[in-house]
Design an enzyme around this catalytic site. Sequence first.
Site, PDB file in Angstrom:
ATOM      1  N   HIS A 373       0.855  -1.177   0.000  1.00 11.57           N
ATOM      2  CA  HIS A 373       0.000   0.000   0.000  1.00 11.57           C
ATOM      3  C   HIS A 373       0.891   1.227   0.000  1.00 11.57           C
ATOM      4  CE1 HIS A 373      -3.906  -1.849   0.427  1.00 11.57           C
ATOM      5  NE2 HIS A 373      -3.529  -2.560   1.487  1.00 11.57           N
ATOM      6  N   CYS A 416      -0.485   2.449  -4.535  1.00 12.20           N
ATOM      7  CA  CYS A 416      -1.204   3.687  -4.835  1.00 12.20           C
ATOM      8  C   CYS A 416      -0.325   4.879  -4.482  1.00 12.20           C
ATOM      9  CB  CYS A 416      -2.499   3.763  -4.038  1.00 12.20           C
ATOM     10  SG  CYS A 416      -3.817   2.756  -4.731  1.00 12.20           S
TER      11      CYS A 416
END
Length: 543
Positions: A373, A416
């Site tokens: 992440h 991301c």
Amino acid sequence: MDEDSSLKFHQQLLDIDENLGTEAVAALKFLCSDFISFRKLETVETAKDIFQHLMAKDFLSKGDTFLIAELLYRIRYHFLLQKLGYTKEKVQENLHQRGRVSPYRQMLYELSEDITSEDLRSVMFLLRDQLPKKQTNMSTLELLTLLEKQGRLADNNLQMLEQICKNISCNLLEKINKYKRERVSEPQQENFLTVKQSASWPSLNSEGLFRAGDGSRQVTNTISLSSNINDSYAKETGSLREHVGNVCSITGRQDDKAVNITQGISKLNLEDPTRICNLEKKTEKLMMTYNMDGLHRGYCIIINNSVFSGTLSERKGSGKDAEELKQVFTWLGLDVKMYKDQTSEQMEAVMKEWKLSNDHKSRDCFICCILSHGESGVIYGTDERKVPIRTITSYFTASKCPQLAEKPKLFFIQACQGKQIQRPVYLEADAQNPDLLPAQQTVSPSESIPEEADFLLGMATVDGYASFRHIQQGSWYIQALCSKLQQLVPRGEDILSILTEVNEYVSKCADNFGTKKQMPQPAYTLRKKLIFPVPKNPPPSQQ
């Protein structure tokens, strides 16, 4: 019993259909152009449609599935062969006797695989007066099919295709020449002809695309003295850097090598434009590429963070990404080391460990892949603490890791870099915050790599946006990266050209509703082209 075998046969076809995506179906349609009319192929949307047409014409039956096996073999979907009871080796053994796809069709398909996106744009520009104005965006296979429909391309009419390839790539032209040589050398055989094959084909109009005196035809008729010199040196032993050094210092010398070069120039066959073009390409690669001919290619470390200790969701599907990266970079000659679920502190410890490694000295490059992440400019450890990407890359500057000085250092980040997007159930975004980060918090990828040379940072998405991952099939970016490396490294493409292809592929990806999109972004300070040597073994996808 007969009903059971029929049910099994149709189940086999259904299983194959479910494993074939849009690109694979398009490839099958093209390879079946000699068996199914263009008009019928225009209505085909799935592999099942193709199977039905083949069964209607008795090319396919429960007692004879070899044509499907051959088609899967041609498009390199070898893993599906087992559904028909075949292996890749068994298909290869039977192709000579039972193969139905014509050498002409095979040549066109192989040609399409070697035409890059940039090449296709050039072809479309050259053919702009011959194409329907509404059809400005098509695939290579669609373009070849259109040329066949127009009567500008056929087994006995390759002139236009040759002219196009001559202006685009000598390697493409060589494929056509190879096909023509093999066609001439083969003994005459009695083969069936479809209506399309037996029809008369109009020849290329003299007032068509390539007129006499067209300046574009001069491309393959030029050669420089330096390309001959460099090619002569390329034949000698020694590293790439030694070759470059020799070429640079040749002026004013009259030694044996200079004599050999002169003799080589005098023997050059100026009638072979393909050879001339290849000489120039070798020269360009010699002078402008990183040295990748050392004893060892280098290390590739892969950090795969899937399970987090706090509120961040599990990154399902990331294991497939990690495994494919391992297979591809092992195939490319790197020693791969895997790290599973690393905290922020452990991630930095891994970087320190490899910064201090003494094994980089005899290796050509270093690659680091991180799957996790993230937010703008940062990666999350499994403890959900942030590690700046800049911190990760800075461990490998020339001052901190001198053994990697002047060597390419590649970082691929699947995470991301901003806002989380509403998505279908099977898609997840590798982000923590649902809102877009404030502008003052965003970090450009170019700010995440050191200012010194020889770095490349491949980001799954542009800053401020989410990247997507299928919970079973892996992320759009990593899957595209692995696929394009396997497809384009054997063609001699450099890493930046490959990443451009990755960008194009991912940009076309979307969720089922067509509303979720993604665009990768590379940033680099590379000084030369990075071209991986072509491995001796076939790519993992073909094994």
